[in-house]
Scaffold this motif. Structure first.
Motif, PDB file in Angstrom:
ATOM      1  N   ILE A 187       0.800  -1.137   0.022  1.00 28.75           N
ATOM      2  CA  ILE A 187       0.014  -0.179  -0.188  1.00 28.75           C
ATOM      3  C   ILE A 187       0.925   1.350   0.030  1.00 28.75           C
ATOM      4  CG2 ILE A 187      -1.762   1.541   1.266  1.00 28.75           C
ATOM      5  CD1 ILE A 187      -3.035  -1.335   2.375  1.00 28.75           C
ATOM      6  N   ILE A 188       1.868   1.238   0.639  1.00 28.52           N
ATOM      7  CA  ILE A 188       2.991   2.447   0.879  1.00 28.52           C
ATOM      8  C   ILE A 188       3.513   2.421  -0.504  1.00 28.52           C
ATOM      9  CG2 ILE A 188       4.912   3.206   1.991  1.00 28.52           C
ATOM     10  CD1 ILE A 188       3.926   1.953   4.583  1.00 28.52           C
ATOM     11  N   GLU A 189       4.166   1.570  -1.027  1.00 27.73           N
ATOM     12  CA  GLU A 189       4.626   1.494  -2.394  1.00 27.73           C
ATOM     13  C   GLU A 189       3.792   2.142  -3.339  1.00 27.73           C
ATOM     14  OE1 GLU A 189       7.725   1.328  -3.413  1.00 27.73           O
ATOM     15  OE2 GLU A 189       8.009   1.067  -1.131  1.00 27.73           O
ATOM     16  N   ASN A 190       2.376   1.536  -3.391  1.00 31.13           N
ATOM     17  CA  ASN A 190       1.583   1.982  -4.464  1.00 31.13           C
ATOM     18  C   ASN A 190       1.075   3.439  -4.119  1.00 31.13           C
ATOM     19  OD1 ASN A 190       1.212  -0.494  -5.745  1.00 31.13           O
ATOM     20  ND2 ASN A 190      -0.371  -1.112  -4.414  1.00 31.13           N
ATOM     21  N   GLU A 191       0.916   4.057  -2.835  1.00 30.16           N
ATOM     22  CA  GLU A 191       0.591   5.332  -2.667  1.00 30.16           C
ATOM     23  C   GLU A 191       1.949   6.231  -3.118  1.00 30.16           C
ATOM     24  OE1 GLU A 191      -2.293   6.791  -1.691  1.00 30.16           O
ATOM     25  OE2 GLU A 191      -3.025   4.974  -1.990  1.00 30.16           O
ATOM     26  N   LYS A 192       3.054   5.719  -2.723  1.00 31.82           N
ATOM     27  CA  LYS A 192       4.217   6.496  -3.311  1.00 31.82           C
ATOM     28  C   LYS A 192       4.290   6.703  -4.989  1.00 31.82           C
ATOM     29  CE  LYS A 192       7.762   5.545   0.164  1.00 31.82           C
ATOM     30  NZ  LYS A 192       8.985   4.907   0.492  1.00 31.82           N
ATOM     31  N   LYS A 193       3.927   5.527  -5.514  1.00 34.18           N
ATOM     32  CA  LYS A 193       3.927   5.624  -6.919  1.00 34.18           C
ATOM     33  C   LYS A 193       2.702   6.576  -7.475  1.00 34.18           C
ATOM     34  CE  LYS A 193       5.958   1.073  -7.648  1.00 34.18           C
ATOM     35  NZ  LYS A 193       5.663  -0.410  -8.264  1.00 34.18           N
ATOM     36  N   ARG A 194       1.736   6.656  -6.553  1.00 34.31           N
ATOM     37  CA  ARG A 194       0.697   7.240  -7.228  1.00 34.31           C
ATOM     38  C   ARG A 194       0.995   8.928  -6.861  1.00 34.31           C
ATOM     39  NH1 ARG A 194      -3.914   9.607  -5.072  1.00 34.31           N
ATOM     40  NH2 ARG A 194      -3.679   8.766  -2.924  1.00 34.31           N
ATOM     41  N   ALA A 195       1.516   8.774  -5.849  1.00 38.70           N
ATOM     42  CA  ALA A 195       1.813  10.444  -5.423  1.00 38.70           C
ATOM     43  C   ALA A 195       2.870  10.864  -6.656  1.00 38.70           C
ATOM     44  CB  ALA A 195       2.427  10.650  -4.184  1.00 38.70           C
ATOM     45  N   GLU A 196       3.974  10.135  -6.867  1.00 39.28           N
ATOM     46  CA  GLU A 196       4.944  10.605  -7.942  1.00 39.28           C
ATOM     47  C   GLU A 196       4.145  10.710  -9.212  1.00 39.28           C
ATOM     48  OE1 GLU A 196       7.663   7.265  -7.981  1.00 39.28           O
ATOM     49  OE2 GLU A 196       8.483   7.969  -6.048  1.00 39.28           O
ATOM     50  N   ALA A 197       3.137   9.951  -9.597  1.00 35.86           N
ATOM     51  CA  ALA A 197       2.482  10.134 -10.822  1.00 35.86           C
ATOM     52  C   ALA A 197       1.756  11.549 -10.729  1.00 35.86           C
ATOM     53  CB  ALA A 197       1.639   9.021 -11.045  1.00 35.86           C
ATOM     54  N   GLN A 198       1.080  11.540  -9.693  1.00 34.39           N
ATOM     55  CA  GLN A 198       0.248  12.865  -9.497  1.00 34.39           C
ATOM     56  C   GLN A 198       1.247  14.191  -9.395  1.00 34.39           C
ATOM     57  OE1 GLN A 198      -1.923  12.540  -5.701  1.00 34.39           O
ATOM     58  NE2 GLN A 198      -3.708  12.173  -6.908  1.00 34.39           N
ATOM     59  N   ALA A 199       2.551  14.092  -8.898  1.00 34.29           N
ATOM     60  CA  ALA A 199       3.343  14.823  -8.943  1.00 34.29           C
ATOM     61  C   ALA A 199       3.669  15.316 -10.520  1.00 34.29           C
ATOM     62  CB  ALA A 199       4.665  15.030  -8.026  1.00 34.29           C
ATOM     63  N   GLN A 200       4.137  14.135 -11.214  1.00 35.42           N
ATOM     64  CA  GLN A 200       4.556  14.267 -12.604  1.00 35.42           C
ATOM     65  C   GLN A 200       3.422  14.869 -13.303  1.00 35.42           C
ATOM     66  OE1 GLN A 200       7.680  13.619 -13.426  1.00 35.42           O
ATOM     67  NE2 GLN A 200       6.998  14.851 -15.574  1.00 35.42           N
ATOM     68  N   GLU A 201       2.184  14.466 -13.126  1.00 34.59           N
ATOM     69  CA  GLU A 201       1.047  15.129 -13.755  1.00 34.59           C
ATOM     70  C   GLU A 201       1.048  16.584 -13.450  1.00 34.59           C
ATOM     71  OE1 GLU A 201      -2.136  15.577 -16.549  1.00 34.59           O
ATOM     72  OE2 GLU A 201      -0.837  13.682 -16.062  1.00 34.59           O
ATOM     73  N   ILE A 202       1.066  16.952 -12.261  1.00 32.69           N
ATOM     74  CA  ILE A 202       0.954  18.621 -12.100  1.00 32.69           C
ATOM     75  C   ILE A 202       2.200  19.059 -12.735  1.00 32.69           C
ATOM     76  CG2 ILE A 202       1.371  19.994  -9.992  1.00 32.69           C
ATOM     77  CD1 ILE A 202       0.017  18.079  -8.314  1.00 32.69           C
TER      78      ILE A 202
END
Length: 162
Positions: free
Chosen positions: A77-92
């Motif tokens: 879950i932590i890894e997925n959330e990190k990836k999701r946060a990184e993807a969101q940051a990249q999207e921003i």
């Protein structure tokens, strides 16, 4: 001295045997039964304790396995959330870059429009100045030196406005 009588010895032997039979029937039998019951009870408690210990070990192993699975799930879950946060940051970041690019393009268009307006205005002024010069030339007879002087003044005036 010591005298032995056969009748007394036989009587004492019979009494002893009868007492032994009575003691065996009355005292030893129940004591043996009680000791057997006590031994059975102890054996049962030991078996129950072993069973409880076995169940406790199984439960501990099961809990450790569940804890391990829970930790793995939490890690995922932590890894997925990190990836999701990184993807969101990249999207921003991508959106910000796209917005900046649009703003730059809009600024370039505005600059080009202003440039075109300035060139059109300059053309109008050049045409106006050309007409002014032509009218001045026509108004008087121009000698070659005067003509060059007027042309230099015109070029200077056009150069100042550019």
């Amino acid at each position: 001295m010591l005298e032995f009588h056969l009748g007394t010895i036989l009587f004492q032997l019979v009494v002893f045997l009868v007492l032994m039979i009575i003691v065996t029937k009355i005292a030893i039998g129940p004591v043996t039964d009680m000791m057997k019951k006590r031994q059975d009870h102890i054996d049962q408690q030991l078996n129950e304790a072993e069973q409880s210990q076995k169940e406790a070990r199984e439960l501990l192993a099961k809990q450790q396995e569940e804890l391990k699975k829970t930790r793995e799930e939490a890690h995922l879950i932590i890894e997925n959330e990190k990836k999701r946060a990184e993807a969101q940051a990249q999207e921003i970041i991508n959106q910000a870059k796209a917005r900046a690019d649009r703003m730059i393009e809009e600024a370039k268009l505005e600059i080009n429009n202003e440039k075109a307006k300035a060139i059109a205005s300059l053309r109008d002024e050049v045409a106006e100045l050309s007409m002014l010069l032509a009218s001045k030339v026509l108004e008087r007879e121009v000698k070659k030196a005067d003509h060059e002087k007027e042309l230099d003044a015109f070029i200077k005036q056009v150069g100042d406005r550019l």
